[in-house]
Design a protein around this motif. Structure first.
Motif, PDB file in Angstrom:
ATOM      1  N   THR A  30       0.818  -1.215   0.000  1.00 35.48           N
ATOM      2  CA  THR A  30       0.000   0.000   0.000  1.00 35.48           C
ATOM      3  C   THR A  30       0.853   1.267   0.000  1.00 35.48           C
ATOM      4  OG1 THR A  30      -0.115  -0.069   2.424  1.00 35.48           O
ATOM      5  CG2 THR A  30      -1.945  -1.085   1.200  1.00 35.48           C
ATOM      6  N   SER A  31       2.173   1.128   0.134  1.00 36.46           N
ATOM      7  CA  SER A  31       3.023   2.319   0.164  1.00 36.46           C
ATOM      8  C   SER A  31       3.058   2.965  -1.213  1.00 36.46           C
ATOM      9  CB  SER A  31       4.445   1.961   0.607  1.00 36.46           C
ATOM     10  OG  SER A  31       5.130   1.270  -0.417  1.00 36.46           O
ATOM     11  N   SER A  32       3.165   4.279  -1.213  1.00 43.10           N
ATOM     12  CA  SER A  32       3.194   5.004  -2.484  1.00 43.10           C
ATOM     13  C   SER A  32       4.391   4.597  -3.327  1.00 43.10           C
ATOM     14  CB  SER A  32       3.175   6.507  -2.246  1.00 43.10           C
ATOM     15  OG  SER A  32       4.285   6.908  -1.484  1.00 43.10           O
ATOM     16  N   GLN A  82       2.978  -8.694  -8.061  1.00 37.66           N
ATOM     17  CA  GLN A  82       2.215  -8.174  -6.922  1.00 37.66           C
ATOM     18  C   GLN A  82       2.108  -6.659  -6.979  1.00 37.66           C
ATOM     19  OE1 GLN A  82       0.790 -10.175  -4.230  1.00 37.66           O
ATOM     20  NE2 GLN A  82      -0.304  -8.243  -4.057  1.00 37.66           N
ATOM     21  N   MET A  83       3.214  -5.985  -7.302  1.00 41.00           N
ATOM     22  CA  MET A  83       3.183  -4.521  -7.353  1.00 41.00           C
ATOM     23  C   MET A  83       2.250  -4.019  -8.455  1.00 41.00           C
ATOM     24  SD  MET A  83       7.035  -3.206  -6.465  1.00 41.00           S
ATOM     25  CE  MET A  83       7.877  -4.246  -7.635  1.00 41.00           C
ATOM     26  N   VAL A  84       2.244  -4.683  -9.608  1.00 44.96           N
ATOM     27  CA  VAL A  84       1.329  -4.283 -10.691  1.00 44.96           C
ATOM     28  C   VAL A  84      -0.108  -4.466 -10.254  1.00 44.96           C
ATOM     29  CG1 VAL A  84       0.523  -4.867 -13.015  1.00 44.96           C
ATOM     30  CG2 VAL A  84       2.977  -4.668 -12.569  1.00 44.96           C
ATOM     31  N   TYR A  85      -0.404  -5.607  -9.659  1.00 45.55           N
ATOM     32  CA  TYR A  85      -1.770  -5.855  -9.166  1.00 45.55           C
ATOM     33  C   TYR A  85      -2.175  -4.776  -8.166  1.00 45.55           C
ATOM     34  CZ  TYR A  85      -5.682  -7.799  -6.632  1.00 45.55           C
ATOM     35  OH  TYR A  85      -6.902  -7.964  -6.031  1.00 45.55           O
ATOM     36  N   ASP A  86      -1.319  -4.505  -7.200  1.00 48.99           N
ATOM     37  CA  ASP A  86      -1.647  -3.528  -6.166  1.00 48.99           C
ATOM     38  C   ASP A  86      -1.835  -2.125  -6.767  1.00 48.99           C
ATOM     39  OD1 ASP A  86      -1.596  -5.542  -4.316  1.00 48.99           O
ATOM     40  OD2 ASP A  86       0.389  -5.044  -3.540  1.00 48.99           O
ATOM     41  N   LEU A  88      -2.902  -1.500  -9.868  1.00 47.42           N
ATOM     42  CA  LEU A  88      -4.157  -1.521 -10.623  1.00 47.42           C
ATOM     43  C   LEU A  88      -5.378  -1.424  -9.712  1.00 47.42           C
ATOM     44  CD1 LEU A  88      -3.203  -4.150 -13.318  1.00 47.42           C
ATOM     45  CD2 LEU A  88      -3.624  -1.709 -13.690  1.00 47.42           C
ATOM     46  N   ILE A  89      -5.372  -2.174  -8.617  1.00 44.65           N
ATOM     47  CA  ILE A  89      -6.548  -2.123  -7.747  1.00 44.65           C
ATOM     48  C   ILE A  89      -6.603  -0.807  -6.957  1.00 44.65           C
ATOM     49  CG2 ILE A  89      -6.787  -4.613  -7.646  1.00 44.65           C
ATOM     50  CD1 ILE A  89      -5.811  -4.377  -4.674  1.00 44.65           C
ATOM     51  N   SER A  90      -5.460  -0.162  -6.782  1.00 47.05           N
ATOM     52  CA  SER A  90      -5.471   1.129  -6.088  1.00 47.05           C
ATOM     53  C   SER A  90      -6.140   2.198  -6.950  1.00 47.05           C
ATOM     54  CB  SER A  90      -4.050   1.573  -5.744  1.00 47.05           C
ATOM     55  OG  SER A  90      -3.359   2.057  -6.874  1.00 47.05           O
ATOM     56  N   GLN A  91      -6.254   1.943  -8.234  1.00 44.33           N
ATOM     57  CA  GLN A  91      -6.876   2.889  -9.166  1.00 44.33           C
ATOM     58  C   GLN A  91      -8.385   2.655  -9.300  1.00 44.33           C
ATOM     59  OE1 GLN A  91      -4.862   5.470 -10.482  1.00 44.33           O
ATOM     60  NE2 GLN A  91      -3.693   4.501  -8.851  1.00 44.33           N
ATOM     61  N   ASN A  92      -8.869   1.524  -8.805  1.00 40.40           N
ATOM     62  CA  ASN A  92     -10.312   1.215  -8.880  1.00 40.40           C
ATOM     63  C   ASN A  92     -11.096   1.966  -7.826  1.00 40.40           C
ATOM     64  OD1 ASN A  92     -10.451  -0.398 -11.077  1.00 40.40           O
ATOM     65  ND2 ASN A  92     -10.242  -2.301  -9.951  1.00 40.40           N
TER      66      ASN A  92
END
Length: 92
Positions: A30-32, A82-86, A88-92
């Motif tokens: 979750t870190s920027s 994992q970073m790509v997934y995180d 992408l979902i942070s943009q939803n």
């Protein structure tokens, strides 16, 4: 007998090649900094083969399925996956 052994070997090889190791099952980072790295990997790796989809195109669960298929093709490490997934979902 040879045909049976070759068929069994071919099926085994196929199953191993289709196995999904390092599967993402949910958010981890979750870190920027990690989300920014995920965005960079997404833009640089995925854009090599096709136009980038909008992050909102899929639900979180759909992204798991999509990335499970695409990450091996893009030769992403488990951490990059994992970073790509995180990201992408942070943009939803």
């Amino acid at each position: 007998m040879k045909k049976t052994i070759l068929t069994a070997a071919a099926v085994s090889l196929f199953m191993v090649s289709c196995a999904r190791s390092n599967a993402v099952t949910g958010p981890k980072y979750t870190s920027s900094e990690k989300l920014s790295q995920g965005k960079t990997v997404f833009e640089n790796s995925c854009n090599k083969c096709h136009n980038l989809p909008e992050p909102t195109k899929h639900t979180d669960a759909e992204w798991i399925e999509t990335l499970s298929r695409m990450a091996p093709r893009a030769k992403l490490t488990p951490d990059q996956h994992q970073m790509v997934y995180d990201y992408l979902i942070s943009q939803n």
